[in-house]
Write a protein that holds these residues in place. Structure first.
Motif, PDB file in Angstrom:
ATOM      1  N   VAL A  60     -90.358  10.963 -46.798  1.00 54.88           N
ATOM      2  CA  VAL A  60     -90.565  11.999 -47.824  1.00 54.88           C
ATOM      3  C   VAL A  60     -89.825  11.627 -49.108  1.00 54.88           C
ATOM      4  N   ALA A  61     -88.598  11.120 -49.001  1.00 58.58           N
ATOM      5  CA  ALA A  61     -87.851  10.708 -50.195  1.00 58.58           C
ATOM      6  C   ALA A  61     -88.566   9.580 -50.927  1.00 58.58           C
ATOM      7  N   GLN A  62     -89.118   8.638 -50.174  1.00 59.32           N
ATOM      8  CA  GLN A  62     -89.863   7.535 -50.787  1.00 59.32           C
ATOM      9  C   GLN A  62     -91.075   8.054 -51.556  1.00 59.32           C
ATOM     10  N   MET A  63     -91.767   9.022 -50.984  1.00 59.55           N
ATOM     11  CA  MET A  63     -92.935   9.585 -51.671  1.00 59.55           C
ATOM     12  C   MET A  63     -92.518  10.401 -52.895  1.00 59.55           C
ATOM     13  N   LYS A  64     -91.436  11.142 -52.786  1.00 56.30           N
ATOM     14  CA  LYS A  64     -90.970  11.916 -53.944  1.00 56.30           C
ATOM     15  C   LYS A  64     -90.540  11.001 -55.077  1.00 56.30           C
ATOM     16  N   GLU A  65     -89.892   9.900 -54.730  1.00 53.61           N
ATOM     17  CA  GLU A  65     -89.496   8.945 -55.765  1.00 53.61           C
ATOM     18  C   GLU A  65     -90.713   8.361 -56.464  1.00 53.61           C
ATOM     19  N   SER A  66     -91.815   8.242 -55.739  1.00 55.66           N
ATOM     20  CA  SER A  66     -93.018   7.678 -56.350  1.00 55.66           C
ATOM     21  C   SER A  66     -93.613   8.596 -57.409  1.00 55.66           C
ATOM     22  N   ILE A  67     -93.275   9.878 -57.372  1.00 55.72           N
ATOM     23  CA  ILE A  67     -93.746  10.785 -58.433  1.00 55.72           C
ATOM     24  C   ILE A  67     -92.569  11.236 -59.301  1.00 55.72           C
ATOM     25  N   ASN A 136     -99.577  16.451 -51.128  1.00 56.26           N
ATOM     26  CA  ASN A 136     -99.687  15.312 -50.221  1.00 56.26           C
ATOM     27  C   ASN A 136     -98.359  15.021 -49.519  1.00 56.26           C
ATOM     28  N   ILE A 137     -97.257  15.150 -50.245  1.00 58.99           N
ATOM     29  CA  ILE A 137     -95.939  14.968 -49.637  1.00 58.99           C
ATOM     30  C   ILE A 137     -95.706  16.041 -48.580  1.00 58.99           C
ATOM     31  N   PHE A 138     -96.070  17.271 -48.911  1.00 61.22           N
ATOM     32  CA  PHE A 138     -95.969  18.382 -47.961  1.00 61.22           C
ATOM     33  C   PHE A 138     -96.766  18.077 -46.697  1.00 61.22           C
ATOM     34  N   LEU A 139     -98.007  17.631 -46.862  1.00 64.11           N
ATOM     35  CA  LEU A 139     -98.848  17.326 -45.703  1.00 64.11           C
ATOM     36  C   LEU A 139     -98.253  16.212 -44.854  1.00 64.11           C
ATOM     37  N   LEU A 140     -97.818  15.166 -45.490  1.00 66.32           N
ATOM     38  CA  LEU A 140     -97.265  14.037 -44.754  1.00 66.32           C
ATOM     39  C   LEU A 140     -95.984  14.428 -44.023  1.00 66.32           C
ATOM     40  N   GLY A 141     -95.095  15.148 -44.679  1.00 59.63           N
ATOM     41  CA  GLY A 141     -93.869  15.600 -44.019  1.00 59.63           C
ATOM     42  C   GLY A 141     -94.157  16.473 -42.816  1.00 59.63           C
ATOM     43  N   ASN A 142     -95.121  17.372 -42.954  1.00 58.81           N
ATOM     44  CA  ASN A 142     -95.477  18.230 -41.826  1.00 58.81           C
ATOM     45  C   ASN A 142     -96.176  17.459 -40.716  1.00 58.81           C
ATOM     46  N   ALA A 143     -97.015  16.501 -41.070  1.00 58.48           N
ATOM     47  CA  ALA A 143     -97.680  15.689 -40.048  1.00 58.48           C
ATOM     48  C   ALA A 143     -96.645  14.910 -39.237  1.00 58.48           C
ATOM     49  N   LEU A 144     -95.675  14.334 -39.912  1.00 56.50           N
ATOM     50  CA  LEU A 144     -94.618  13.614 -39.202  1.00 56.50           C
ATOM     51  C   LEU A 144     -93.782  14.569 -38.342  1.00 56.50           C
ATOM     52  N   SER A 145     -93.460  15.737 -38.872  1.00 56.34           N
ATOM     53  CA  SER A 145     -92.696  16.721 -38.092  1.00 56.34           C
ATOM     54  C   SER A 145     -93.440  17.128 -36.836  1.00 56.34           C
ATOM     55  N   ILE A 146     -94.731  17.368 -36.968  1.00 53.44           N
ATOM     56  CA  ILE A 146     -95.532  17.745 -35.799  1.00 53.44           C
ATOM     57  C   ILE A 146     -95.599  16.581 -34.815  1.00 53.44           C
ATOM     58  N   GLY A 147     -95.767  15.364 -35.313  1.00 59.89           N
ATOM     59  CA  GLY A 147     -95.807  14.196 -34.433  1.00 59.89           C
ATOM     60  C   GLY A 147     -94.523  14.026 -33.648  1.00 59.89           C
ATOM     61  N   SER A 179     -91.089   3.567 -39.387  1.00 59.22           N
ATOM     62  CA  SER A 179     -90.365   2.577 -40.191  1.00 59.22           C
ATOM     63  C   SER A 179     -91.322   1.643 -40.918  1.00 59.22           C
ATOM     64  N   VAL A 180     -92.364   1.212 -40.231  1.00 60.31           N
ATOM     65  CA  VAL A 180     -93.376   0.354 -40.870  1.00 60.31           C
ATOM     66  C   VAL A 180     -94.062   1.119 -41.990  1.00 60.31           C
ATOM     67  N   PHE A 181     -94.373   2.395 -41.763  1.00 65.65           N
ATOM     68  CA  PHE A 181     -95.008   3.214 -42.801  1.00 65.65           C
ATOM     69  C   PHE A 181     -94.086   3.365 -44.008  1.00 65.65           C
ATOM     70  N   TRP A 182     -92.795   3.616 -43.768  1.00 68.37           N
ATOM     71  CA  TRP A 182     -91.835   3.717 -44.869  1.00 68.37           C
ATOM     72  C   TRP A 182     -91.779   2.408 -45.653  1.00 68.37           C
ATOM     73  N   TRP A 183     -91.747   1.287 -44.935  1.00 68.21           N
ATOM     74  CA  TRP A 183     -91.716  -0.026 -45.582  1.00 68.21           C
ATOM     75  C   TRP A 183     -92.969  -0.213 -46.429  1.00 68.21           C
ATOM     76  N   TRP A 184     -94.132   0.178 -45.913  1.00 65.59           N
ATOM     77  CA  TRP A 184     -95.395   0.049 -46.653  1.00 65.59           C
ATOM     78  C   TRP A 184     -95.357   0.917 -47.920  1.00 65.59           C
ATOM     79  N   LEU A 185     -94.851   2.145 -47.806  1.00 64.98           N
ATOM     80  CA  LEU A 185     -94.738   3.014 -48.984  1.00 64.98           C
ATOM     81  C   LEU A 185     -93.832   2.383 -50.037  1.00 64.98           C
ATOM     82  N   LYS A 186     -92.738   1.823 -49.589  1.00 67.45           N
ATOM     83  CA  LYS A 186     -91.796   1.191 -50.513  1.00 67.45           C
ATOM     84  C   LYS A 186     -92.462   0.003 -51.210  1.00 67.45           C
ATOM     85  N   ARG A 187     -93.222  -0.737 -50.464  1.00 69.54           N
ATOM     86  CA  ARG A 187     -93.909  -1.906 -51.020  1.00 69.54           C
ATOM     87  C   ARG A 187     -95.011  -1.503 -52.008  1.00 69.54           C
TER      88      ARG A 187
END
Length: 190
Positions: A60-67, A136-147, A179-187
């Motif tokens: 979520v922090a990575q996505m927030k930094e992107s905006i 989108n950040i909200f959706l992703l954070g909630n999807a991860l929380s549910i997972g 972790s792979v998803f976070w790395w991909w977002l960072k990239r």
């Protein structure tokens, strides 16, 4: 077995048996064996709430930094700790709703959250997409929380039935995938 029924059937389970020695390992092992149900619940909730916090907050922090919504880690104001507290409570509620066989609660909870933020997400007016990005950040954070919550609920089920391969493999796989998803977002930000 439902946790409430367990209390009614075995009310003395929380009391550790008297031991001849405080350091008696046989007494400790017997207590752990008798209370294996509790360890299963502790494992499931600990994974879903505490362990999940770290990978979810990084994504979520990575996505927030992107905006360009920087998170001030040194700040202890409500903008920092409130989302963290809500995430922890939500994951407890999600695991509990799965354990009680009522996953519909998650849909109701998400509907309430969406309704509360609807104006913010649709009312930016400048067509910059800022509201959509936040959504989108909200959706992703909630999807991860549910997972993570579903995984925590399944950990309880698997450990109660002594299915140790998924108890070990699934959480590690989920942590690696996040972790792979976070790395991909960072990239993608480069």
């Amino acid at each position: 077995m439902n946790i409430i029924k367990y209390f009614l059937v075995k009310p003395s389970i929380v009391n550790m048996r008297l031991c001849t020695s405080i350091f008696s390992t046989s007494c400790l092992f017997e207590w752990v064996k008798d209370n294996s149900m509790w360890w299963s619940y502790i494992l499931g909730y600990l994974f879903a709430v505490a362990v999940a916090h770290f990978p979810i907050s990084r994504v979520v922090a990575q996505m927030k930094e992107s905006i360009n919504q920087q998170i001030n880690k040194n700040s202890r104001g409500p903008e920092y700790w409130q989302p963290v507290a809500i995430g922890w409570v939500e994951r407890v509620l999600y695991v509990t709703s799965f354990q009680l066989g009522e996953p519909e609660f998650i849909g109701i909870w998400l509907t309430l959250k969406v309704a509360a933020q609807w104006k913010r997400w649709t009312g930016d007016g400048d067509n910059s997409g800022g509201g959509r990005f936040i959504f989108n950040i909200f959706l992703l954070g909630n999807a991860l929380s549910i997972g993570y919550a579903v995984t925590g609920a399944k950990l309880i089920e698997w450990s109660l039935s002594s299915k140790w391969e998924p108890v070990i493999g699934i959480p590690i796989s989920l942590l690696l995938a996040t972790s792979v998803f976070w790395w991909w977002l960072k990239r993608m930000r480069r």
